[in-house]
Design an enzyme around this catalytic site. Structure first.
Site, short mmCIF file in Angstrom:
data_model
loop_
_atom_site.label_atom_id
_atom_site.label_comp_id
_atom_site.label_asym_id
_atom_site.label_seq_id
_atom_site.Cartn_x
_atom_site.Cartn_y
_atom_site.Cartn_z
N THR A 13 2.74 -8.79 2.06
CA THR A 13 3.13 -10.01 2.78
C THR A 13 4.65 -10.04 2.92
O THR A 13 5.24 -11.09 3.12
CB THR A 13 2.65 -11.29 2.07
OG1 THR A 13 3.15 -11.28 0.73
CG2 THR A 13 1.14 -11.39 2.05
N ARG A 69 7.35 -7.04 4.38
CA ARG A 69 7.79 -6.48 5.66
C ARG A 69 6.94 -5.26 5.95
O ARG A 69 6.66 -4.45 5.05
CB ARG A 69 9.27 -6.09 5.62
CG ARG A 69 10.23 -7.26 5.74
CD ARG A 69 10.17 -7.95 7.12
NE ARG A 69 11.07 -9.09 7.22
CZ ARG A 69 10.77 -10.34 6.95
NH1 ARG A 69 9.55 -10.64 6.54
NH2 ARG A 69 11.64 -11.31 7.10
N PHE A 113 4.13 -17.58 5.80
CA PHE A 113 5.12 -18.67 5.64
C PHE A 113 4.62 -19.99 6.23
O PHE A 113 5.23 -21.03 6.00
CB PHE A 113 6.42 -18.28 6.37
CG PHE A 113 6.30 -18.39 7.87
CD1 PHE A 113 5.67 -17.41 8.60
CD2 PHE A 113 6.77 -19.52 8.54
CE1 PHE A 113 5.52 -17.52 9.98
CE2 PHE A 113 6.64 -19.64 9.92
CZ PHE A 113 5.99 -18.63 10.64
N ASP A 121 -0.17 -8.96 5.89
CA ASP A 121 0.33 -10.07 6.72
C ASP A 121 1.42 -9.57 7.64
O ASP A 121 1.89 -10.30 8.51
CB ASP A 121 0.87 -11.20 5.82
CG ASP A 121 1.27 -12.42 6.63
OD1 ASP A 121 0.45 -12.90 7.45
OD2 ASP A 121 2.42 -12.89 6.48
#
Ligand code: NAI
Length: 344
Positions: free
Chosen positions: A232, A234, A298, A258
């Site tokens: 989750t 980069r 996020f 993600d």
């Protein structure tokens, strides 16, 4: 202050309208991403506000400077999409270092649980009145070992969540957090020890030259058979081709992503009516043990509000005080220039 806001989505606007109005900023929302083709739109603005998949390369920076744009205000934590060497001395680069580590850490655990308990499969099955349990066997998290690479804000919240599940933690960080290693349930180890000892590996470090493809063919070879990879952070932390090979060979038991190496081409947009050009992404998504979300870790109301407030306060703080604690790249002579009004 006039702000050109790139890659604007409907969910960005309420918070930015609220804080922008509070601080007297005039914000123009552009749906397009900032890149070499769209940078002309920034002409006439004092600052650009960008997100993770906007491109702030040398050409874009040069054009922004020519237009008199003084600030690149990132509304995210990572700044790997900005050519920092080129920006230094030319333009201010501000970021939002933390907006909700809980949002990202909780999403990471949500993906892990979904994957290993086959919730994504169960959701589709029961909607079709298929109540069979065949192929739905998962495993307990309690007693398992999670390897956490990067023990900053998000990594530490994720460790707390994992400890709540009764998991053991092997941690790796270039700069170790004081007091985290308890010599028992949470231990700092080498990367190799983390790879060989973890049932689950979660990435929470920034993307740098050092961390590029930290999960590659070699790393996967060192992992336990059936390892679950969580990213989750980069996309380019993981070599997607190597991950796909690991999944095909059954070495990797599951992956929750993600973020994806080439996500800028696709994420945040609707491609449901198109043929996906990226074969690796299409193949990964086709796997029953891979879950992909499109950089949404996020995306909570709390985080969006924090992002807008900090971004606006960063810009206003820099203009009013000549400095900003969230500045990651300085513009030459900035403090004096800003205070004397020459900066804007
Ligand atoms: P942070 O700066 O608090 O923590 C990062 C940690 O990584 C630090 O402890 C640092 O020492 C460590 N680190 C740096 N270089 C390293 C290396 N070579 N090897 C191992 N560790 C290294 O950052 P935070 O807030 O925890 O965010 C972590 C990452 O999460 C960000 O860099 C960003 O890429 C990603 N992120 C993803 C989001 C999403 O929506 N999916 C949202 C926010 C952040």
């Amino acid at each position: 202050m006039r702000i050109a806001f790139f890659d604007a989505k409907p969910y960005d606007k309420p918070s930015f309208d609220k804080y922008g109005a509070e601080y007297g900023l005039e914000i123009k929302y552009f749906e397009t991403k900032l890149n070499e083709d769209t940078v002309e739109l920034a002409s006439g603005y004092d600052a650009v506000c960008v997100f993770v998949n906007d491109t702030v390369n040398a050409h874009v920076i040069d054009r922004l400077c020519e237009f008199g744009v003084k600030i690149v205000a990132l509304r995210c934590a990572g700044f790997n999409n900005v050519d920092m060497k080129h920006a230094f001395g030319r333009i201010h680069v501000l970021r939002v270092p933390a907006y909700s580590p809980y949002a990202v850490a909780e999403h990471t655990m949500a993906m892990l649980l979904t994957s290993i308990r086959r919730i994504h499969k169960a959701y589709i099955r029961t909607r079709d009145f298929n109540f069979s349990l065949a192929g739905m066997t998962g495993f307990d998290l309690h007693g398992k070992t999670v390897g956490v690479i990067g023990t900053g804000r998000i990594g530490r919240v994720f460790i707390d969540i994992c400890r709540g599940f009764g998991m053991k933690v092997l941690a790796y960080d270039k700069y170790q957090a004081q007091g985290l290693d308890n010599g028992d349930t949470i231990r700092y180890v080498s990367l190799d020890e983390l790879f060989s000892g973890s049932d689950i590996i979660s990435l929470h470090c920034p993307l740098t030259e050092e961390t590029y493809h930290v999960i590659d063919e070699n790393a996967i070879a060192k992992c336990k058979r059936g390892v679950v990879i969580l990213n989750t952070s980069r996309g380019a932390l993981v070599d997607a081709e190597a991950l796909l090979a690991g999944i095909k060979s059954r070495k990797v038991g599951a992956a929750c992503l993600d973020v994806y190496e080439e996500e800028a081409e696709f994420f945040f947009e609707d491609f449901s009516g198109h043929i996906l050009e990226d074969d690796t992404l299409a193949r990964l998504i086709s796997m029953p043990n891979v879950i992909v979300t499109s950089h949404q870790a996020f995306l909570t109301e709390d985080a969006l509000s924090n992002i807008a407030q900090t971004t606006v306060e960063n810009i206003v703080g820099l203009v009013n005080n000549g400095q900003c604690e969230n500045e990651v790249c300085f513009r030459r002579g900035q403090a004096e220039d800003c205070k004397s009004g020459k900066c804007f």
